[in-house]
Design an enzyme around this catalytic site. Structure first.
Site, PDB file in Angstrom:
ATOM      1  N   LEU A 173       0.577  -1.167   0.219  1.00 53.80           N
ATOM      2  CA  LEU A 173      -0.129  -0.167  -0.125  1.00 53.80           C
ATOM      3  C   LEU A 173       1.209   1.417   0.225  1.00 53.80           C
ATOM      4  O   LEU A 173       0.829   2.287   0.540  1.00 53.80           O
ATOM      5  CB  LEU A 173      -0.791   0.256   0.954  1.00 53.80           C
ATOM      6  CG  LEU A 173      -1.758  -1.111   1.212  1.00 53.80           C
ATOM      7  CD1 LEU A 173      -2.807  -0.643   2.317  1.00 53.80           C
ATOM      8  CD2 LEU A 173      -2.566  -1.241  -0.312  1.00 53.80           C
ATOM      9  N   TYR A 192      14.610   3.587 -13.565  1.00 48.75           N
ATOM     10  CA  TYR A 192      13.572   2.916 -13.821  1.00 48.75           C
ATOM     11  C   TYR A 192      13.988   1.951 -15.329  1.00 48.75           C
ATOM     12  O   TYR A 192      13.822   0.643 -14.809  1.00 48.75           O
ATOM     13  CB  TYR A 192      12.413   4.016 -13.557  1.00 48.75           C
ATOM     14  CG  TYR A 192      11.238   3.247 -14.262  1.00 48.75           C
ATOM     15  CD1 TYR A 192      10.339   2.421 -13.321  1.00 48.75           C
ATOM     16  CD2 TYR A 192      10.717   2.849 -15.136  1.00 48.75           C
ATOM     17  CE1 TYR A 192       9.519   2.179 -13.150  1.00 48.75           C
ATOM     18  CE2 TYR A 192       9.296   2.030 -16.044  1.00 48.75           C
ATOM     19  CZ  TYR A 192       9.014   1.903 -14.623  1.00 48.75           C
ATOM     20  OH  TYR A 192       7.421   1.062 -15.150  1.00 48.75           O
TER      21      TYR A 192
HETATM   22  P1  NAD Z   1       1.082   1.471  -9.339  1.00 52.05           P
HETATM   23  O1  NAD Z   1       1.781   2.367  -8.845  1.00 52.05           O
HETATM   24  O2  NAD Z   1      -0.437   1.887  -9.012  1.00 52.05           O
HETATM   25  O3  NAD Z   1       0.760  -0.040  -8.193  1.00 52.05           O
HETATM   26  C1  NAD Z   1       1.846  -0.470  -8.276  1.00 52.05           C
HETATM   27  C2  NAD Z   1       1.713  -1.139  -6.924  1.00 52.05           C
HETATM   28  O4  NAD Z   1       2.436  -1.997  -6.927  1.00 52.05           O
HETATM   29  C3  NAD Z   1       0.775  -0.239  -5.562  1.00 52.05           C
HETATM   30  O5  NAD Z   1       0.139  -0.751  -5.282  1.00 52.05           O
HETATM   31  C4  NAD Z   1       1.805  -0.157  -4.342  1.00 52.05           C
HETATM   32  O6  NAD Z   1       1.815  -0.037  -3.511  1.00 52.05           O
HETATM   33  C5  NAD Z   1       2.703  -1.970  -4.763  1.00 52.05           C
HETATM   34  N1  NAD Z   1       4.471  -1.761  -4.445  1.00 52.05           N
HETATM   35  C6  NAD Z   1       5.034  -1.081  -4.538  1.00 52.05           C
HETATM   36  N2  NAD Z   1       5.637  -1.302  -3.603  1.00 52.05           N
HETATM   37  C7  NAD Z   1       5.631  -2.540  -3.453  1.00 52.05           C
HETATM   38  C8  NAD Z   1       6.977  -3.559  -2.854  1.00 52.05           C
HETATM   39  N3  NAD Z   1       7.486  -3.618  -2.255  1.00 52.05           N
HETATM   40  N4  NAD Z   1       5.918  -5.075  -2.056  1.00 52.05           N
HETATM   41  C9  NAD Z   1       3.989  -4.710  -2.322  1.00 52.05           C
HETATM   42  N5  NAD Z   1       3.855  -4.183  -3.012  1.00 52.05           N
HETATM   43  C10 NAD Z   1       4.097  -3.472  -3.411  1.00 52.05           C
HETATM   44  O7  NAD Z   1       1.563   1.640 -10.805  1.00 52.05           O
HETATM   45  P2  NAD Z   1       1.013   0.449 -12.426  1.00 52.05           P
HETATM   46  O8  NAD Z   1       0.880   1.927 -13.068  1.00 52.05           O
HETATM   47  O9  NAD Z   1      -0.202  -0.581 -11.652  1.00 52.05           O
HETATM   48  O10 NAD Z   1       2.132  -0.762 -12.589  1.00 52.05           O
HETATM   49  C11 NAD Z   1       2.153  -1.569 -12.258  1.00 52.05           C
HETATM   50  C12 NAD Z   1       3.583  -2.176 -13.259  1.00 52.05           C
HETATM   51  O11 NAD Z   1       3.167  -1.849 -14.653  1.00 52.05           O
HETATM   52  C13 NAD Z   1       4.525  -1.742 -12.287  1.00 52.05           C
HETATM   53  O12 NAD Z   1       5.654  -3.001 -12.531  1.00 52.05           O
HETATM   54  C14 NAD Z   1       4.983  -0.983 -13.677  1.00 52.05           C
HETATM   55  O13 NAD Z   1       6.590  -0.087 -13.903  1.00 52.05           O
HETATM   56  C15 NAD Z   1       5.031  -1.462 -15.037  1.00 52.05           C
HETATM   57  N6  NAD Z   1       4.515  -0.214 -15.634  1.00 52.05           N
HETATM   58  C16 NAD Z   1       3.426   0.565 -15.646  1.00 52.05           C
HETATM   59  C17 NAD Z   1       3.377   1.457 -16.184  1.00 52.05           C
HETATM   60  C18 NAD Z   1       2.578   2.866 -16.749  1.00 52.05           C
HETATM   61  O14 NAD Z   1       2.451   3.268 -17.702  1.00 52.05           O
HETATM   62  N7  NAD Z   1       1.606   3.007 -15.994  1.00 52.05           N
HETATM   63  C19 NAD Z   1       4.229   1.716 -17.834  1.00 52.05           C
HETATM   64  C20 NAD Z   1       4.869   0.461 -17.791  1.00 52.05           C
HETATM   65  C21 NAD Z   1       5.181  -0.370 -17.082  1.00 52.05           C
END
Ligand code: NAD
Length: 302
Positions: free
Chosen positions: A38, A142
């Site tokens: 969270l 990143y």
């Molecule tokens: P987000 O921040 O909404 O979701 C990430 C979740 O991971 C959050 O709920 C956070 O609380 C949780 N989290 C973070 N560190 C943690 C830990 N140590 N242990 C447990 N939970 C943890 O981001 P998102 O946009 O839903 O991204 C999801 C994935 O997709 C990520 O890996 C991100 O790098 C990848 N991604 C997203 C995008 C985008 O455009 N949103 C693009 C490329 C890749």
């Protein structure tokens, strides 16, 4: 949409934007466990029928609380280029070390795993649209972390015969994306337009992105979790290139907003142009994006 049924599924980062949408489509026909600390996710995003473990992906004891699992969707990470530029070591810790822990957990369980990679691994690509096999030169910590995640994902298939797939998401948008300073352009512009604030474009706005709706990203995840074509990485975008200025103008118009568009300094580590070649995912996963940007923004904003 490809279906997954009768499985015990772990979604790391399932209280976040993309992970919660994956959990949503699975809860009806599967036993879904979400592991999330969270740190940026919200408890309310987790569907009621899913079990939430509040814990850290770097901690094997927290992972073990998920019990026996068949399939893992690994979404947890520090999701911000800017944060990674400010604190490379902290981001590496969560994103790279966290992923190795989750892959190890998958190996113990002999579970299928789909990991979230990113277009950030390509840096500024030499050719467009960018295919999976181009030379990679990430321009942010990143991007380097995600490239490592991507390599480890393949390596676990090669070394341990684990059914793994890495999905290289381009710029994902949709409901529940947070709109803080570190968020994606769509959610920031949307908030600014709806609050009547100026839309802040970094640089001149000519930088381009491939904006893909979260529903399509979920479809790609389900296909990746059921495919025979494992040990591979796939681009997940739309193949359409949109400039950030064009995006700001479209959002302003869809929102019926009179906000100004203002320009700020370009951000360190930002990529100039980005658009996906999705033919590999199309051919091997049967992935087909179904939400175009105008429609996706329309439903999001209205
Ligand atoms: P987000 O921040 O909404 O979701 C990430 C979740 O991971 C959050 O709920 C956070 O609380 C949780 N989290 C973070 N560190 C943690 C830990 N140590 N242990 C447990 N939970 C943890 O981001 P998102 O946009 O839903 O991204 C999801 C994935 O997709 C990520 O890996 C991100 O790098 C990848 N991604 C997203 C995008 C985008 O455009 N949103 C693009 C490329 C890749």
């Amino acid at each position: 949409m490809v279906e997954l049924t009768g499985q015990r599924v772990l979604v790391t980062g399932g209280a976040g934007f993309i992970g919660s949408h994956i959990a949503d489509v699975l809860v009806a026909d599967n036993d879904v466990v979400v592991l999330d600390d969270l740190s940026s996710g919200e408890r309310e995003n987790v569907p009621e029928e899913a079990t939430l473990i509040e814990g850290d992906v770097r901690n094997l004891a927290d992972l073990a609380q998920a019990g026996d699992v068949d399939v893992i969707f690994h979404e947890a990470a520090v999701v911000s280029v800017a944060k990674s530029v400010e604190n490379p070591a902290g981001c590496h810790d969560v994103t790279t070390d966290g992923t190795i822990r989750v892959l190890e957990f998958a190996r113990q369980q002999d579970a299928r795993i789909v990991t979230a990679s990113s277009a950030a691994i390509y840096g500024d690509p030499e050719t467009l649209p960018v295919g999976e096999d181009v030379p990679m030169r990430p321009s942010s910590p990143y991007g380097v972390d995600k490239l490592t995640v991507d390599h480890y994902t393949r390596l676990y298939a090669d070394l341990y015969d684990l059914p793994t797939v890495a999905l290289r998401y381009f710029n994902v948008y949709g409901p529940r994306q947070s709109a803080g300073d570190y968020s994606g352009a769509v959610s920031v512009f949307r908030r600014q337009a709806q609050q009547g604030e100026p839309l802040t474009v970094h640089g001149d706005g000519s930088q381009t992105r491939d904006f893909v709706h979260v529903e399509d990203v979920v479809r790609a995840n389900l296909a990746a979790a059921t495919t025979d074509a494992v040990g591979e990485a796939y681009n997940v975008g739309t193949g359409a290139e949109t400039s950030v200025l064009e995006l700001a103008e479209t959002i302003r118009s869809v929102a019926g907003s009179e906000s100004d568009i203002v320009h700020e300094d370009p951000r360190d580590g930002d990529i100039e142009r980005s658009v996906a070649d999705i033919s590999k995912a199309r051919g091997r996963l049967g992935y087909e994006p179904s939400v175009d940007l105008e429609t996706g923004l329309g439903t999001l904003i209205r």
